[in-house]
Design an enzyme around this catalytic site. Sequence first.
Site, mmCIF file in Angstrom:
data_model
loop_
_atom_site.group_PDB
_atom_site.id
_atom_site.type_symbol
_atom_site.label_atom_id
_atom_site.label_comp_id
_atom_site.label_asym_id
_atom_site.label_seq_id
_atom_site.Cartn_x
_atom_site.Cartn_y
_atom_site.Cartn_z
ATOM 1 N N GLU A 1 0.735 -0.934 0.144
ATOM 2 C CA GLU A 1 -0.018 -0.471 0.130
ATOM 3 C C GLU A 1 0.452 1.603 -0.108
ATOM 4 O O GLU A 1 2.353 1.488 0.270
ATOM 5 C CB GLU A 1 -1.017 0.247 1.069
ATOM 6 N N CYS B 158 -1.712 -4.640 -5.871
ATOM 7 C CA CYS B 158 -2.148 -5.778 -4.917
ATOM 8 C C CYS B 158 -1.389 -6.780 -5.025
ATOM 9 O O CYS B 158 -0.402 -6.907 -5.730
ATOM 10 C CB CYS B 158 -3.841 -6.054 -5.946
ATOM 11 N N GLU C 147 -1.747 -10.124 -6.019
ATOM 12 C CA GLU C 147 -1.665 -10.834 -7.058
ATOM 13 C C GLU C 147 -0.977 -10.141 -8.433
ATOM 14 O O GLU C 147 -0.301 -10.858 -9.325
ATOM 15 C CB GLU C 147 -2.997 -11.145 -7.645
#
Length: 132
Positions: free
Chosen positions: A44, A53, A55
């Site tokens: 983040e 993210c 993935e």
Amino acid sequence: MENKEIIELAFKAMENSYAPYSNFHVGACVACKDGRYFFGANIENASYGATNCGERSAIFAAYSNGVRKDDIEKLAIVSDGHRIAAPCGICRQVLSELLNPDTPIVLSTGEETVVTCMRELLPMTFGPEDLQ
Ligand code: THU
């Protein structure tokens, strides 16, 4: 590679999640047909939109090391949420180009597991073939 094994590796990757804002942790593992693994976690940022993210981190790690879609056996994505976290819209767009449509995607909370694929998660894609 067994689902149980790749899920464990994705949970290990989740330990590197940097999620001080959402406190929602995601880990991912790309397993290659030649036995190599690549890992990712959500990272983040105080400028929230700059977040990556889990993935996407994992698939970018694989591609950054020369892996291409035909080399990938499966992808596992895990989180510490109370229910299975399916990839967000941005990740679906990215994964639809970087994975084969039927490559297994294993989603798990540890307790519950679902196996899906991009053909299921994002039908009617916009992809490289549209730009020809
Ligand atoms: N997140 C992922 O890593 N993968 C997803 O597909 C859903 C959302 C992350 C982004 C952010 O760090 C946190 O989960 C909450 O949205």
